[in-house]
Design a protein around this motif. Structure first.
Motif, mmCIF file in Angstrom:
data_model
loop_
_atom_site.group_PDB
_atom_site.id
_atom_site.type_symbol
_atom_site.label_atom_id
_atom_site.label_comp_id
_atom_site.label_asym_id
_atom_site.label_seq_id
_atom_site.Cartn_x
_atom_site.Cartn_y
_atom_site.Cartn_z
ATOM 1 N N ASP A 181 7.292 -19.374 -4.392
ATOM 2 C CA ASP A 181 8.025 -18.892 -5.915
ATOM 3 C C ASP A 181 7.386 -17.771 -6.557
ATOM 4 N N GLU A 182 5.817 -17.819 -6.553
ATOM 5 C CA GLU A 182 5.441 -16.694 -7.064
ATOM 6 C C GLU A 182 5.363 -15.573 -6.441
ATOM 7 N N SER A 183 5.292 -15.511 -5.024
ATOM 8 C CA SER A 183 5.105 -14.135 -4.124
ATOM 9 C C SER A 183 6.547 -13.779 -4.237
ATOM 10 N N GLY A 184 7.759 -14.467 -4.366
ATOM 11 C CA GLY A 184 8.741 -13.847 -4.436
ATOM 12 C C GLY A 184 9.144 -13.121 -5.816
ATOM 13 N N ARG A 185 8.367 -13.687 -6.773
ATOM 14 C CA ARG A 185 8.754 -13.190 -8.136
ATOM 15 C C ARG A 185 7.860 -11.640 -8.276
ATOM 16 N N VAL A 186 6.629 -11.810 -7.655
ATOM 17 C CA VAL A 186 5.829 -10.751 -7.786
ATOM 18 C C VAL A 186 6.319 -9.520 -6.756
ATOM 19 N N PHE A 208 0.792 -2.075 -4.199
ATOM 20 C CA PHE A 208 0.656 -2.285 -5.644
ATOM 21 C C PHE A 208 0.880 -3.735 -5.792
ATOM 22 N N ALA A 209 1.501 -4.549 -5.156
ATOM 23 C CA ALA A 209 1.781 -5.981 -5.453
ATOM 24 C C ALA A 209 0.550 -6.656 -4.897
ATOM 25 N N LEU A 210 -0.389 -6.218 -4.184
ATOM 26 C CA LEU A 210 -1.508 -6.699 -3.708
ATOM 27 C C LEU A 210 -2.596 -6.645 -4.749
ATOM 28 N N GLN A 211 -2.502 -5.574 -5.678
ATOM 29 C CA GLN A 211 -3.548 -5.436 -6.827
ATOM 30 C C GLN A 211 -4.671 -4.978 -6.093
ATOM 31 N N PRO A 212 -4.923 -4.175 -5.248
ATOM 32 C CA PRO A 212 -6.355 -4.062 -4.578
ATOM 33 C C PRO A 212 -7.250 -3.270 -5.598
ATOM 34 N N ARG A 213 -8.642 -3.295 -5.507
ATOM 35 C CA ARG A 213 -9.468 -2.627 -6.283
ATOM 36 C C ARG A 213 -9.262 -1.309 -6.137
ATOM 37 N N LEU A 214 -9.014 -0.676 -4.632
ATOM 38 C CA LEU A 214 -8.690 0.564 -4.437
ATOM 39 C C LEU A 214 -7.524 0.671 -3.754
ATOM 40 N N LEU A 215 -6.968 1.772 -3.684
ATOM 41 C CA LEU A 215 -5.593 2.026 -3.005
ATOM 42 C C LEU A 215 -6.138 3.410 -2.125
ATOM 43 N N LEU A 216 -5.921 3.109 -0.774
ATOM 44 C CA LEU A 216 -6.302 4.241 -0.039
ATOM 45 C C LEU A 216 -4.878 4.904 0.788
ATOM 46 N N MET A 217 -4.614 6.143 0.490
ATOM 47 C CA MET A 217 -3.216 6.658 1.089
ATOM 48 C C MET A 217 -3.537 7.994 1.950
ATOM 49 N N ASP A 218 -3.222 7.653 3.196
ATOM 50 C CA ASP A 218 -3.593 8.841 4.199
ATOM 51 C C ASP A 218 -2.127 9.776 4.404
ATOM 52 N N GLU A 219 -2.005 10.885 3.863
ATOM 53 C CA GLU A 219 -0.790 11.484 3.765
ATOM 54 C C GLU A 219 0.485 10.792 4.019
ATOM 55 N N PRO A 220 0.689 9.930 2.865
ATOM 56 C CA PRO A 220 1.973 9.055 2.941
ATOM 57 C C PRO A 220 3.098 9.816 2.773
ATOM 58 N N PHE A 221 3.451 11.003 2.229
ATOM 59 C CA PHE A 221 4.570 11.532 2.189
ATOM 60 C C PHE A 221 4.508 13.012 3.090
#
Length: 256
Positions: free
Chosen positions: A113-118, A153-166
């Motif tokens: 239930d909680e995973s679905g809501r988030v 974003f849903a996992l709310q990490p301390r640090l978000l790493l993005m390698d040329e995502p776009f």
């Protein structure tokens, strides 16, 4: 003073080759406080992605160390989440909603239930509220990246790493995704390390830009990005763009 979330202390990273060790990153130091968005930019071969992988715990520095919350990074962990350039980051047998729910159940041990809501909340926030039951093979590249970003974003990490995502998106979609990411980061107060080849993207996304030299990657300069310099086409934006361009390119390349 606020303690840094991330620290790199005189980090060098080398790869073994037939001719000996090949240095990709050499003697780089920086720190990052919570809520900052640090962009790594430089020409091909400057070690941007190598450094990002080391922050993620997938590579070990040859010299120096990388710390998160004061502890050395020695392996991947749930405190860091990576979004890659490739579109095939999703599990094809799960729907859009299922992909994000699966990550939440495994990474944060949430109930169904909680995973679905988030998951629904974040997918709606990235504009995919009407595609919850769609499967990855039916999505465009931009939509797949939205799912990957929502999952991160849903996992709310301390640090978000993005390698040329776009990088693989068309120009209009890429610009829209940059604006969308910026809005999400500012709303959530996310801490980000972002790799790009695009100077304009670095200015739009980052609060600080680290320019790296050609191979081996060394720190050439650090640039602060203000709200005024982030406005595309403004004098401050153009001035900062030129300054970064002249730092990472040779004179001939800068005027090409």
């Amino acid at each position: 003073m606020t303690a840094p979330l991330l620290q790199a202390n005189r980090v060098s990273i080398a790869y073994p080759t037939r001719d000996g060790l090949l240095t990709a990153v050499e003697d780089i130091s920086f720190s990052l406080t919570a809520g900052e968005r640090l962009v790594l930019i430089g020409p091909s071969g400057s070690g941007k992605s190598t450094l990002l992988r080391a922050i993620g715990g997938f590579l070990s520095p040859t010299a120096g160390d990388i710390l998160i919350d004061g502890s050395a990074i020695t392996r991947p962990g749930p405190d860091r989440m990576t979004v890659f350039q490739e579109f095939d980051q999703l599990l094809p047998w799960y729907s859009v909603l299922g992909n994000v729910r699966y990550a939440l159940r495994r990474g944060k041990h949430l109930s169904d239930d909680e995973s679905g809501r988030v998951a629904r909340n974040w997918l709606v926030r990235v504009g995919l509220g009407k595609f919850l039951d769609a499967y990855p093979h039916t999505l465009s590249g931009g939509m797949k990246q939205r799912v990957a970003i929502a999952r991160a974003f849903a996992l709310q990490p301390r640090l978000l790493l993005m390698d040329e995502p776009f990088a693989a998106l068309d120009a209009l979609t890429r610009r829209h995704m940059q604006d969308e990411l910026l809005s999400l980061c500012e709303e959530a107060g996310s801490t980000v390390v972002f790799v790009t080849h695009g100077i304009d993207e670095a200015i739009v996304v980052g609060t600080r830009v680290l320019a790296l030299t050609p191979h081996p990657g060394r720190l050439a300069a650090s640039f602060s990005v203000t709200s005024k310099s982030r406005v595309r086409g403004s004098p401050d934006f153009v001035g900062l763009e030129r300054e970064i361009q002249h730092t990472i390119l040779s004179p001939a390349e800068a005027f090409a």
